[in-house]
Design an enzyme around this catalytic site. Structure first.
Site, PDB file in Angstrom:
ATOM      1  N   CYS A 238       0.811  -1.236   0.001  1.00  0.00           N
ATOM      2  CA  CYS A 238       0.057  -0.226  -0.030  1.00  0.00           C
ATOM      3  C   CYS A 238       0.772   1.336   0.093  1.00  0.00           C
ATOM      4  O   CYS A 238       1.404   1.555   0.914  1.00  0.00           O
ATOM      5  CB  CYS A 238      -0.937  -0.078   1.177  1.00  0.00           C
ATOM      6  SG  CYS A 238      -1.813   1.495   1.387  1.00  0.00           S
TER       7      CYS A 238
ATOM      8  N   CYS B 106      -0.644   4.319   2.081  1.00  0.00           N
ATOM      9  CA  CYS B 106      -0.346   3.863   3.717  1.00  0.00           C
ATOM     10  C   CYS B 106       1.213   3.960   4.043  1.00  0.00           C
ATOM     11  O   CYS B 106       1.233   4.586   5.080  1.00  0.00           O
ATOM     12  CB  CYS B 106      -0.688   2.188   3.973  1.00  0.00           C
ATOM     13  SG  CYS B 106      -2.287   1.883   3.540  1.00  0.00           S
ATOM     14  N   ASP B 107       2.227   3.591   3.394  1.00  0.00           N
ATOM     15  CA  ASP B 107       3.502   3.342   3.818  1.00  0.00           C
ATOM     16  C   ASP B 107       4.487   4.379   2.947  1.00  0.00           C
ATOM     17  O   ASP B 107       5.406   4.688   3.272  1.00  0.00           O
ATOM     18  CB  ASP B 107       3.960   1.980   3.487  1.00  0.00           C
ATOM     19  CG  ASP B 107       3.129   1.162   4.615  1.00  0.00           C
ATOM     20  OD1 ASP B 107       2.450   1.503   5.552  1.00  0.00           O
ATOM     21  OD2 ASP B 107       2.953   0.052   4.206  1.00  0.00           O
TER      22      ASP B 107
END
Length: 328
Positions: free
Chosen positions: A133, A136-137
């Protein structure tokens, strides 16, 4: 006792909830405790969903869908279905919290999950440099060198997004041409931070406590080499989330839930499926939403045949020629 329970909260699940709620079926949506909203929660700009000419962020789109479903009376429950019993007329689900719910019908719209490469280093370093992701990261890889594995639209989107943070992004692809759409390819090709590594597959991910590099195998001559970097984002596709219905519903050779033609009817009366969990080909937010519409209409028709439906939705479009329901 519910008339319908919808398992899943992506475009298919929420669209089914909107239609079912407007038909006065008071649906319960089990949205997951940690992954509510589906895969679009991990997507940045959604530019191809009708009605948003300037594009919309994936999480914002899902929030609007949820708000619309709740406006008409859908109830959203943040929990996980751990098992279900679909035998007989009454369907039963068991939640991770220990609670149970019963319903006349179920819409299964659990979507898909990121596909894994399937190598030892991937599992060992997941969350320590291996990610699925970018949104997300990506923040954690500022001024780092990273790689994206894949050749489709998702891989191009991930790589392009990651250039906002990383100093360099490799795109590792096992062939010498991409599967991605032309517009996504062009964006990647024009980005100075992106470099393509063609005809290469990842055979190992290096590092003890964190990712330090990849071992790549050339798919043409079989040679291997190491590529030093700080992180790897895997974007090689998704697999349908069907683990709850193995042995309960008929599946297709592709691993998706079998449905009868263009309907959402599964092999078990009263159980319907929609979205990526039945679609091995298109897997778009808009096709999932359309599939959720079909599921809700099929549910309404099924419940009417049982004499269990609520009042008809007087504002909805009239659907002619729906097939007859065969009850168990």
């Amino acid at each position: 006792m519910r008339q319908v329970i919808i398992i899943g909260s992506g475009p298919a699940g929420y669209t089914a909830a909107i239609y079912a709620a407007r038909a006065n079926l008071t649906p319960l949506v089990v949205a997951s405790s940690v992954e509510a909203g589906g895969e679009l929660m991990n997507t940045t700009d959604v530019e191809n969903f009708p009605g948003f000419p300037e594009g919309i962020q994936g999480p914002d789109l899902m929030a609007k869908m949820q708000e619309q479903a709740e406006r008409f009376g859908a109830e959203v429950l943040y929990d996980d279905v751990v098992s279900l019993d679909v035998d007989g007329l009454v369907k039963k689900i068991t939640l991770g919290s220990g609670g149970t719910h019963e319903a006349d019908s179920i819409v299964f719209a659990t979507g898909s999950a990121p596909r894994k490469i399937g190598i030892e280093g991937e599992a060992r370093l997941s969350g320590r440099g291996v990610s699925y992701c970018a949104t997300c990261d990506g923040f954690f890889f500022r001024e780092r060198v990273i790689a994206v594995v894949g050749g489709g639209d998702s891989a191009m989107e991930e790589a392009t997004f990651l250039t906002k943070f990383a100093s360099k992004v490799y795109i590792v692809h096992r062939r010498d041409e991409l599967r991605a759409s032309k517009i996504m390819q062009e964006r990647a090709f024009k980005n100075d931070k992106i470099e393509f590594v063609w005809n290469s597959e990842v055979v190992d991910i290096l590092g003890d406590e964190a990712v330090t590099g990849l071992v790549l195998k050339n798919t043409v001559d079989g040679s291997t080499r190491e590529l030093p970097l700080d992180g790897v984002f895997v974007a090689i596709g998704n697999d349908p989330r069907t683990h709850l219905v193995h042995g309960k519903l008929e599946l297709t050779p592709e691993g998706t839930i079998w449905v009868d033609g263009r309907s959402s009817r599964t092999s078990v009366p009263g159980v319907f499926a929609a979205g990526d969990v039945i679609d091995p080909t298109y897997r778009q937010a808009v096709t999932a939403a359309g599939s959720g519409t079909v599921a809700a209409l099929d549910v309404e028709h099924y419940l009417a045949a049982l004499g269990e439906a609520g009042e008809p939705d007087v504002h909805g479009d009239q659907i002619e020629g729906l097939p007859e329901v065969v009850s168990a």
